[in-house]
Design a protein around this motif. Structure first.
Motif, PDB file in Angstrom:
ATOM      1  N   ILE A  47      20.650 -33.245  17.765  1.00 26.98           N
ATOM      2  CA  ILE A  47      21.630 -32.444  17.029  1.00 26.98           C
ATOM      3  C   ILE A  47      22.728 -31.892  17.939  1.00 26.98           C
ATOM      4  CG2 ILE A  47      19.886 -31.835  15.314  1.00 26.98           C
ATOM      5  CD1 ILE A  47      19.781 -29.037  16.503  1.00 26.98           C
ATOM      6  N   PHE A  48      23.863 -31.664  17.311  1.00 26.53           N
ATOM      7  CA  PHE A  48      25.040 -31.054  17.948  1.00 26.53           C
ATOM      8  C   PHE A  48      25.374 -29.866  17.063  1.00 26.53           C
ATOM      9  CE2 PHE A  48      29.448 -32.339  19.861  1.00 26.53           C
ATOM     10  CZ  PHE A  48      29.246 -31.446  20.902  1.00 26.53           C
ATOM     11  N   VAL A  49      25.075 -28.649  17.543  1.00 26.29           N
ATOM     12  CA  VAL A  49      25.118 -27.495  16.653  1.00 26.29           C
ATOM     13  C   VAL A  49      26.014 -26.390  17.198  1.00 26.29           C
ATOM     14  CG1 VAL A  49      22.960 -26.668  17.698  1.00 26.29           C
ATOM     15  CG2 VAL A  49      23.698 -25.723  15.507  1.00 26.29           C
ATOM     16  N   THR A  61      39.040 -20.285  14.217  1.00 20.11           N
ATOM     17  CA  THR A  61      39.969 -21.281  14.751  1.00 20.11           C
ATOM     18  C   THR A  61      39.277 -22.629  14.942  1.00 20.11           C
ATOM     19  OG1 THR A  61      41.210 -19.562  15.919  1.00 20.11           O
ATOM     20  CG2 THR A  61      41.501 -21.824  16.674  1.00 20.11           C
ATOM     21  N   MET A  62      38.020 -22.603  15.371  1.00 24.31           N
ATOM     22  CA  MET A  62      37.286 -23.838  15.645  1.00 24.31           C
ATOM     23  C   MET A  62      36.741 -24.492  14.381  1.00 24.31           C
ATOM     24  SD  MET A  62      34.109 -24.357  18.308  1.00 24.31           S
ATOM     25  CE  MET A  62      33.575 -26.007  18.780  1.00 24.31           C
ATOM     26  N   ALA A  63      36.648 -23.735  13.273  1.00 23.33           N
ATOM     27  CA  ALA A  63      36.009 -24.226  12.045  1.00 23.33           C
ATOM     28  C   ALA A  63      36.564 -25.565  11.564  1.00 23.33           C
ATOM     29  CB  ALA A  63      36.106 -23.167  10.952  1.00 23.33           C
ATOM     30  N   PRO A  64      37.897 -25.747  11.429  1.00 20.06           N
ATOM     31  CA  PRO A  64      38.392 -27.043  10.947  1.00 20.06           C
ATOM     32  C   PRO A  64      38.107 -28.193  11.897  1.00 20.06           C
ATOM     33  CG  PRO A  64      40.215 -25.630  11.623  1.00 20.06           C
ATOM     34  CD  PRO A  64      38.990 -24.770  11.608  1.00 20.06           C
ATOM     35  N   ILE A  65      38.072 -27.903  13.203  1.00 19.47           N
ATOM     36  CA  ILE A  65      37.748 -28.948  14.177  1.00 19.47           C
ATOM     37  C   ILE A  65      36.308 -29.401  13.987  1.00 19.47           C
ATOM     38  CG2 ILE A  65      37.509 -29.460  16.642  1.00 19.47           C
ATOM     39  CD1 ILE A  65      39.747 -27.477  17.182  1.00 19.47           C
ATOM     40  N   TRP A  66      35.411 -28.431  13.798  1.00 19.42           N
ATOM     41  CA  TRP A  66      33.994 -28.765  13.648  1.00 19.42           C
ATOM     42  C   TRP A  66      33.741 -29.508  12.336  1.00 19.42           C
ATOM     43  CZ3 TRP A  66      30.982 -28.842  17.622  1.00 19.42           C
ATOM     44  CH2 TRP A  66      29.607 -28.981  17.459  1.00 19.42           C
ATOM     45  N   GLU A  67      34.429 -29.110  11.276  1.00 20.56           N
ATOM     46  CA  GLU A  67      34.276 -29.814  10.004  1.00 20.56           C
ATOM     47  C   GLU A  67      34.866 -31.214  10.091  1.00 20.56           C
ATOM     48  OE1 GLU A  67      34.928 -28.058   6.331  1.00 20.56           O
ATOM     49  OE2 GLU A  67      34.059 -26.122   6.848  1.00 20.56           O
ATOM     50  N   GLY A  68      35.997 -31.347  10.792  1.00 23.04           N
ATOM     51  CA  GLY A  68      36.560 -32.680  11.000  1.00 23.04           C
ATOM     52  C   GLY A  68      35.614 -33.559  11.797  1.00 23.04           C
ATOM     53  N   LEU A  69      34.928 -32.973  12.775  1.00 20.14           N
ATOM     54  CA  LEU A  69      33.947 -33.709  13.569  1.00 20.14           C
ATOM     55  C   LEU A  69      32.818 -34.222  12.684  1.00 20.14           C
ATOM     56  CD1 LEU A  69      32.785 -34.584  16.331  1.00 20.14           C
ATOM     57  CD2 LEU A  69      31.714 -32.322  16.483  1.00 20.14           C
ATOM     58  N   LYS A  75      27.091 -39.162   8.353  1.00 21.16           N
ATOM     59  CA  LYS A  75      25.644 -38.984   8.269  1.00 21.16           C
ATOM     60  C   LYS A  75      24.960 -40.084   9.067  1.00 21.16           C
ATOM     61  CE  LYS A  75      25.712 -35.522   5.297  1.00 21.16           C
ATOM     62  NZ  LYS A  75      25.192 -34.175   5.619  1.00 21.16           N
ATOM     63  N   LYS A  76      24.146 -39.694  10.011  1.00 20.91           N
ATOM     64  CA  LYS A  76      23.439 -40.658  10.849  1.00 20.91           C
ATOM     65  C   LYS A  76      21.930 -40.401  10.778  1.00 20.91           C
ATOM     66  CE  LYS A  76      27.092 -42.661  12.863  1.00 20.91           C
ATOM     67  NZ  LYS A  76      28.162 -42.005  12.116  1.00 20.91           N
ATOM     68  N   ARG A  77      21.185 -41.462  10.970  1.00 20.01           N
ATOM     69  CA  ARG A  77      19.714 -41.337  10.916  1.00 20.01           C
ATOM     70  C   ARG A  77      19.181 -40.520  12.084  1.00 20.01           C
ATOM     71  NH1 ARG A  77      15.444 -46.422  11.203  1.00 20.01           N
ATOM     72  NH2 ARG A  77      13.537 -45.169  11.144  1.00 20.01           N
ATOM     73  N   HIS A  78      19.763 -40.731  13.280  1.00 16.72           N
ATOM     74  CA  HIS A  78      19.213 -40.087  14.470  1.00 16.72           C
ATOM     75  C   HIS A  78      20.091 -38.958  15.011  1.00 16.72           C
ATOM     76  CE1 HIS A  78      16.014 -43.013  14.789  1.00 16.72           C
ATOM     77  NE2 HIS A  78      16.890 -44.001  14.729  1.00 16.72           N
ATOM     78  N   GLY A  79      21.247 -38.702  14.417  1.00 17.84           N
ATOM     79  CA  GLY A  79      22.125 -37.658  14.904  1.00 17.84           C
ATOM     80  C   GLY A  79      22.610 -36.745  13.792  1.00 17.84           C
ATOM     81  N   MET A  80      23.014 -35.526  14.169  1.00 15.54           N
ATOM     82  CA  MET A  80      23.443 -34.557  13.162  1.00 15.54           C
ATOM     83  C   MET A  80      24.454 -33.584  13.763  1.00 15.54           C
ATOM     84  SD  MET A  80      21.228 -31.491  11.416  1.00 15.54           S
ATOM     85  CE  MET A  80      20.151 -32.548  10.476  1.00 15.54           C
ATOM     86  N   ILE A  81      25.527 -33.324  13.004  1.00 16.30           N
ATOM     87  CA  ILE A  81      26.457 -32.247  13.323  1.00 16.30           C
ATOM     88  C   ILE A  81      26.048 -31.058  12.469  1.00 16.30           C
ATOM     89  CG2 ILE A  81      28.856 -31.514  13.418  1.00 16.30           C
ATOM     90  CD1 ILE A  81      28.230 -33.895  15.210  1.00 16.30           C
ATOM     91  N   ALA A  82      25.737 -29.929  13.112  1.00 16.23           N
ATOM     92  CA  ALA A  82      25.181 -28.791  12.384  1.00 16.23           C
ATOM     93  C   ALA A  82      25.892 -27.506  12.756  1.00 16.23           C
ATOM     94  CB  ALA A  82      23.680 -28.668  12.672  1.00 16.23           C
ATOM     95  N   ALA A  83      25.596 -26.447  11.990  1.00 19.57           N
ATOM     96  CA  ALA A  83      26.178 -25.127  12.241  1.00 19.57           C
ATOM     97  C   ALA A  83      25.169 -24.056  11.862  1.00 19.57           C
ATOM     98  CB  ALA A  83      27.472 -24.950  11.455  1.00 19.57           C
TER      99      ALA A  83
END
Length: 279
Positions: A47-49, A61-69, A75-83
């Motif tokens: 995970i990348f959180v 300020t970072m919120a739109p960058i993180w959502e764009g990321l 959606k990936k089986r082995h990876g996740m962008i989280a918050a």
């Protein structure tokens, strides 16, 4: 949900369409993690959180960058962008991960997250996610099938140390060694930097570029002046000098020759003779 400016997010997504070749998932969002859903959502994933608070200016300020990321990574089986919202339901996770400053970004095995040390711009975050959010070996039973025979043997060794109560001490010892190595590096790097500065100061003391320019300009000026004088030319105009006198350049005497100079050797012309066979 993360607070954001819709126009800012739209502008970011439009820019991403021109800078990346990956297919974007417009419906993807950062996975919101809490203490209650953490295990369920993260099992088997790297995970990348981001840990944030809606009241934090930098977080907003970072919120739109993180959502764009999240949309670009998808959606990936082995990876996740989280918050994780540290001011809401994610507070317990923030305490567990010792979050003191926000936004904070961690990544890796959900059971053993480590700090992200890269830059905050989108392209660097995206490159990191693509490169690092992959399945890897871990002591977690859900990941042990990803380990080699040697790695599983090492895991078994450390589990034995855990059972006999020596693993904590071994970890502390290794951490102390790492810290000592880091401190030694800082000391030696400082010494090298001081030595470099010392040599730089010495170079500056003996070599002043401006002084060198003046020295060479004096040398060049008089060198050209000498050449002009040697060939009997006026230095300012380049016109031949009319003086009949010799010009002394250094230790060398240079003589200016005029057309009527009596000292110049003369060649006498002989009258052609007529021989009998030419008649």
């Amino acid at each position: 949900m993360i607070n954001r400016g819709p126009l800012q997010l739209l502008s970011l997504l439009l820019a991403l369409a021109h800078t990346t070749n990956a297919i974007m998932d417009p419906l993807a969002e950062p996975e919101i993690l809490t203490a209650e859903n953490y295990v369920e959502k993260t099992t088997g994933k790297t995970i990348f959180v981001k840990f944030f608070s809606p009241k934090c200016e930098h977080c907003v300020t970072m919120a739109p960058i993180w959502e764009g990321l999240a949309k670009q990574y998808g959606k990936k089986r082995h990876g996740m962008i989280a918050a994780v919202d540290c001011s809401g339901e994610g507070r317990e996770l923030c305490i567990k991960n010792k979050i003191t400053n926000m936004p904070a970004v961690l990544w890796g095995d959900p059971d053993n997250l480590e700090p992200y040390t890269g830059g905050p711009d989108f392209e660097e975050l995206y490159r990191f996610a693509r490169r690092k959010l992959k399945p890897f070996c871990s002591a977690n039973p859900d990941r042990q099938h990803l380990c080699t025979v040697e790695q599983n043997a090492t895991i078994a060794e450390y589990e034995e140390m855990l059972h006999n109560g020596t693993l904590d001490d071994a970890i502390m010892e290794k951490e102390s060694e790492i810290e000592a190595a880091r401190d030694l590096f800082k000391v030696e790097a400082t010494k090298l930097n001081d030595l470099a500065n010392e040599h730089h100061d010495r170079k500056v003391a003996v070599f002043d570029p401006e002084i060198m320019k003046i020295m060479k300009s004096v040398q060049g000026y008089h060198r050209y002046k000498t050449v002009f004088a040697k060939y009997g030319l006026d230095f300012e105009t380049g016109i031949p000098l009319e003086s009949d006198t010799a010009t002394v350049v250094g230790d060398e005497e240079v003589v200016s020759l005029d057309d009527d100079d009596s000292s110049a050797p003369k060649i006498e012309e002989e009258e052609p003779s007529l021989r009998g066979d030419e008649l």
